[in-house]
Motif scaffolding. Structure first.
Motif, PDB file in Angstrom:
ATOM      1  N   PRO A  15       0.812  -1.207   0.000  1.00 17.13           N
ATOM      2  CA  PRO A  15       0.000   0.000   0.000  1.00 17.13           C
ATOM      3  C   PRO A  15       0.851   1.266   0.000  1.00 17.13           C
ATOM      4  O   PRO A  15       1.880   1.341   0.672  1.00 17.13           O
ATOM      5  CB  PRO A  15      -0.820  -0.093   1.280  1.00 17.13           C
ATOM      6  CG  PRO A  15      -0.412  -1.319   1.984  1.00 17.13           C
ATOM      7  CD  PRO A  15       0.580  -2.045   1.173  1.00 17.13           C
ATOM      8  N   ASN A  16       0.399   2.238  -0.777  1.00 17.45           N
ATOM      9  CA  ASN A  16       0.992   3.576  -0.818  1.00 17.45           C
ATOM     10  C   ASN A  16       2.453   3.612  -1.240  1.00 17.45           C
ATOM     11  O   ASN A  16       3.169   4.552  -0.919  1.00 17.45           O
ATOM     12  CB  ASN A  16       0.794   4.290   0.518  1.00 17.45           C
ATOM     13  CG  ASN A  16      -0.676   4.424   0.851  1.00 17.45           C
ATOM     14  OD1 ASN A  16      -1.434   4.958   0.068  1.00 17.45           O
ATOM     15  ND2 ASN A  16      -1.075   3.889   1.991  1.00 17.45           N
ATOM     16  N   VAL A  17       2.905   2.610  -1.974  1.00 12.57           N
ATOM     17  CA  VAL A  17       4.244   2.683  -2.563  1.00 12.57           C
ATOM     18  C   VAL A  17       4.229   3.821  -3.581  1.00 12.57           C
ATOM     19  O   VAL A  17       3.268   3.989  -4.329  1.00 12.57           O
ATOM     20  CB  VAL A  17       4.640   1.343  -3.225  1.00 12.57           C
ATOM     21  CG1 VAL A  17       5.881   1.494  -4.091  1.00 12.57           C
ATOM     22  CG2 VAL A  17       4.860   0.285  -2.157  1.00 12.57           C
ATOM     23  N   THR A  18       5.313   4.605  -3.596  1.00 14.92           N
ATOM     24  CA  THR A  18       5.406   5.754  -4.497  1.00 14.92           C
ATOM     25  C   THR A  18       6.507   5.525  -5.505  1.00 14.92           C
ATOM     26  O   THR A  18       7.644   5.212  -5.131  1.00 14.92           O
ATOM     27  CB  THR A  18       5.689   7.037  -3.702  1.00 14.92           C
ATOM     28  OG1 THR A  18       4.579   7.272  -2.822  1.00 14.92           O
ATOM     29  CG2 THR A  18       5.866   8.230  -4.621  1.00 14.92           C
ATOM     30  N   PHE A  19       6.162   5.680  -6.779  1.00 16.18           N
ATOM     31  CA  PHE A  19       7.124   5.614  -7.871  1.00 16.18           C
ATOM     32  C   PHE A  19       7.255   7.002  -8.478  1.00 16.18           C
ATOM     33  O   PHE A  19       6.299   7.785  -8.457  1.00 16.18           O
ATOM     34  CB  PHE A  19       6.645   4.641  -8.958  1.00 16.18           C
ATOM     35  CG  PHE A  19       6.558   3.216  -8.504  1.00 16.18           C
ATOM     36  CD1 PHE A  19       7.686   2.413  -8.480  1.00 16.18           C
ATOM     37  CD2 PHE A  19       5.352   2.665  -8.111  1.00 16.18           C
ATOM     38  CE1 PHE A  19       7.615   1.084  -8.069  1.00 16.18           C
ATOM     39  CE2 PHE A  19       5.262   1.347  -7.702  1.00 16.18           C
ATOM     40  CZ  PHE A  19       6.399   0.563  -7.678  1.00 16.18           C
ATOM     41  N   THR A  20       8.432   7.298  -9.029  1.00 12.97           N
ATOM     42  CA  THR A  20       8.602   8.533  -9.785  1.00 12.97           C
ATOM     43  C   THR A  20       9.125   8.166 -11.168  1.00 12.97           C
ATOM     44  O   THR A  20       9.661   7.074 -11.366  1.00 12.97           O
ATOM     45  CB  THR A  20       9.590   9.503  -9.105  1.00 12.97           C
ATOM     46  OG1 THR A  20      10.902   8.948  -9.152  1.00 12.97           O
ATOM     47  CG2 THR A  20       9.199   9.761  -7.651  1.00 12.97           C
ATOM     48  N   ASN A  21       8.987   9.087 -12.109  1.00 12.42           N
ATOM     49  CA  ASN A  21       9.548   8.830 -13.445  1.00 12.42           C
ATOM     50  C   ASN A  21      10.259  10.062 -14.004  1.00 12.42           C
ATOM     51  O   ASN A  21      10.524  10.143 -15.193  1.00 12.42           O
ATOM     52  CB  ASN A  21       8.483   8.307 -14.413  1.00 12.42           C
ATOM     53  CG  ASN A  21       7.414   9.322 -14.748  1.00 12.42           C
ATOM     54  OD1 ASN A  21       7.380  10.415 -14.217  1.00 12.42           O
ATOM     55  ND2 ASN A  21       6.522   8.943 -15.633  1.00 12.42           N
ATOM     56  N   ASP A  22      10.585  11.004 -13.130  1.00  7.93           N
ATOM     57  CA  ASP A  22      11.263  12.238 -13.532  1.00  7.93           C
ATOM     58  C   ASP A  22      12.189  12.654 -12.395  1.00  7.93           C
ATOM     59  O   ASP A  22      11.724  12.904 -11.282  1.00  7.93           O
ATOM     60  CB  ASP A  22      10.224  13.328 -13.819  1.00  7.93           C
ATOM     61  CG  ASP A  22      10.807  14.603 -14.379  1.00  7.93           C
ATOM     62  OD1 ASP A  22      12.046  14.708 -14.501  1.00  7.93           O
ATOM     63  OD2 ASP A  22      10.021  15.511 -14.686  1.00  7.93           O
ATOM     64  N   ARG A  23      13.487  12.725 -12.661  1.00  9.05           N
ATOM     65  CA  ARG A  23      14.451  13.095 -11.610  1.00  9.05           C
ATOM     66  C   ARG A  23      14.340  14.564 -11.192  1.00  9.05           C
ATOM     67  O   ARG A  23      14.734  14.931 -10.094  1.00  9.05           O
ATOM     68  CB  ARG A  23      15.881  12.820 -12.084  1.00  9.05           C
ATOM     69  CG  ARG A  23      16.201  11.358 -12.262  1.00  9.05           C
ATOM     70  CD  ARG A  23      16.621  10.730 -10.976  1.00  9.05           C
ATOM     71  NE  ARG A  23      16.747   9.300 -11.151  1.00  9.05           N
ATOM     72  CZ  ARG A  23      17.700   8.589 -10.624  1.00  9.05           C
ATOM     73  NH1 ARG A  23      18.623   9.147  -9.895  1.00  9.05           N
ATOM     74  NH2 ARG A  23      17.737   7.293 -10.814  1.00  9.05           N
TER      75      ARG A  23
ATOM     76  N   ALA B 293       7.107   2.505   0.593  1.00  3.02           N
ATOM     77  CA  ALA B 293       8.444   2.656   0.006  1.00  3.02           C
ATOM     78  C   ALA B 293       8.364   3.668  -1.132  1.00  3.02           C
ATOM     79  O   ALA B 293       7.315   3.834  -1.758  1.00  3.02           O
ATOM     80  CB  ALA B 293       8.965   1.316  -0.501  1.00  3.02           C
ATOM     81  N   THR B 294       9.469   4.350  -1.387  1.00  6.45           N
ATOM     82  CA  THR B 294       9.572   5.280  -2.508  1.00  6.45           C
ATOM     83  C   THR B 294      10.650   4.772  -3.444  1.00  6.45           C
ATOM     84  O   THR B 294      11.774   4.497  -3.011  1.00  6.45           O
ATOM     85  CB  THR B 294       9.927   6.703  -2.023  1.00  6.45           C
ATOM     86  OG1 THR B 294       8.873   7.159  -1.169  1.00  6.45           O
ATOM     87  CG2 THR B 294      10.097   7.660  -3.185  1.00  6.45           C
ATOM     88  N   ILE B 295      10.309   4.654  -4.722  1.00  9.65           N
ATOM     89  CA  ILE B 295      11.234   4.140  -5.727  1.00  9.65           C
ATOM     90  C   ILE B 295      11.505   5.270  -6.717  1.00  9.65           C
ATOM     91  O   ILE B 295      10.604   5.703  -7.438  1.00  9.65           O
ATOM     92  CB  ILE B 295      10.647   2.922  -6.477  1.00  9.65           C
ATOM     93  CG1 ILE B 295      10.032   1.899  -5.505  1.00  9.65           C
ATOM     94  CG2 ILE B 295      11.690   2.303  -7.399  1.00  9.65           C
ATOM     95  CD1 ILE B 295      10.964   1.313  -4.489  1.00  9.65           C
ATOM     96  N   ILE B 296      12.734   5.764  -6.741  1.00  6.85           N
ATOM     97  CA  ILE B 296      13.112   6.840  -7.646  1.00  6.85           C
ATOM     98  C   ILE B 296      13.127   6.305  -9.078  1.00  6.85           C
ATOM     99  O   ILE B 296      13.503   5.166  -9.323  1.00  6.85           O
ATOM    100  CB  ILE B 296      14.507   7.398  -7.251  1.00  6.85           C
ATOM    101  CG1 ILE B 296      14.484   7.919  -5.812  1.00  6.85           C
ATOM    102  CG2 ILE B 296      14.963   8.479  -8.217  1.00  6.85           C
ATOM    103  CD1 ILE B 296      13.486   9.001  -5.533  1.00  6.85           C
ATOM    104  N   GLY B 297      12.744   7.119 -10.055  1.00  5.05           N
ATOM    105  CA  GLY B 297      12.683   6.714 -11.450  1.00  5.05           C
ATOM    106  C   GLY B 297      14.025   6.243 -11.984  1.00  5.05           C
ATOM    107  O   GLY B 297      15.085   6.678 -11.542  1.00  5.05           O
ATOM    108  N   GLY B 298      13.966   5.326 -12.951  1.00  5.21           N
ATOM    109  CA  GLY B 298      15.173   4.816 -13.587  1.00  5.21           C
ATOM    110  C   GLY B 298      15.808   3.647 -12.867  1.00  5.21           C
ATOM    111  O   GLY B 298      16.904   3.217 -13.208  1.00  5.21           O
ATOM    112  N   ILE B 299      15.129   3.091 -11.893  1.00  3.62           N
ATOM    113  CA  ILE B 299      15.665   2.012 -11.056  1.00  3.62           C
ATOM    114  C   ILE B 299      15.253   0.651 -11.615  1.00  3.62           C
ATOM    115  O   ILE B 299      14.166   0.483 -12.153  1.00  3.62           O
ATOM    116  CB  ILE B 299      15.109   2.155  -9.611  1.00  3.62           C
ATOM    117  CG1 ILE B 299      15.555   3.470  -8.979  1.00  3.62           C
ATOM    118  CG2 ILE B 299      15.463   0.963  -8.739  1.00  3.62           C
ATOM    119  CD1 ILE B 299      17.026   3.616  -8.773  1.00  3.62           C
TER     120      ILE B 299
END
Length: 155
Positions: free
Chosen positions: A78-86, A112-118
Motif C-alpha cells: 500500500p501507498n508505494v510511491t514511484f517517480t519517473n522524472d528526476r 516505500a519510494t522508488i526513484i525513477g530509472g531504477i
C-alpha cells in the motif's frame, strides 16, 4: 473467466488479462497492459506506457507512471510511491522519462519510494518505508532511507 472490474473503476484499457480483479476508484488509461490473475486494489492509477505481468498484486494508493514495467509475481504494498522524472516541475518542457523495471517475484513494502530509472532485481525485497535511489540486485533485502543492503533474500 473474464476480468472482474468494479463498476466504480474507470478502466479505459482493453489489454487486461483473464481473472484480473480491478477494484473501485481505480483509473487505468487506454494503452496500459495488465496480465492475467492480477489484483489491482482500490485507488490505483495506471498510466498509458505501462506493462504489468501476470499474478501481480498492487495494494491501495499506488500510482504506476509511464515508463514502468512490472514483471510476473510482483507484490507492491500500500501507498508505494514511484517517480519517473528526476527533476519534476509543473509543465516541465525538459521532461526526461525515467524507466523503472520491477523484476519477477520482487516484493515492495508499504510506503516505500522508488526513484525513477531504477531496476529492482528478481526475488528482492524492499522494506516498508524505504527510499530506493539505486538499482537493487536480485535476491537481496534492502531497507532504510536511503535503502541499504541488509542480507541475501533466502526464500
Amino acid at each position: 473467466m473474464v476480468s472482474n472490474i468494479h463498476p466504480l473503476a474507470d478502466v479505459q484499457s482493453k489489454n487486461i488479462g483473464e481473472n484480473t480483479s480491478i477494484w473501485q476508484f481505480c483509473v487505468i488509461l487506454k494503452n496500459a497492459q495488465i496480465g492475467k490473475n492480477c489484483n489491482i486494489n482500490c485507488q490505483v492509477f495506471i498510466e498509458n506506457d505501462v506493462v504489468i505481468g501476470n499474478n501481480v498484486t498492487i495494494k491501495p494508493g499506488v500510482q504506476i507512471w509511464d515508463g514502468m514495467t512490472i514483471e510476473d509475481n510482483v507484490f507492491i504494498g500500500p501507498n508505494v510511491t514511484f517517480t519517473n522524472d528526476r527533476y519534476p516541475k509543473s509543465r516541465n518542457v525538459n521532461f526526461h522519462l525515467q524507466k523503472t523495471i520491477i523484476k519477477e517475484n520482487a516484493i515492495i513494502g508499504a510506503n516505500a519510494t522508488i526513484i525513477g530509472g531504477i531496476i529492482i532485481g528478481e526475488n528482492s525485497l524492499i522494506g516498508a518505508g524505504s527510499v530506493v535511489t539505486k538499482n537493487i540486485p536480485s535476491n537481496e533485502i534492502w531497507v532504510g532511507n536511503p535503502a541499504k543492503f541488509i542480507k541475501a533474500n533466502i526464500n
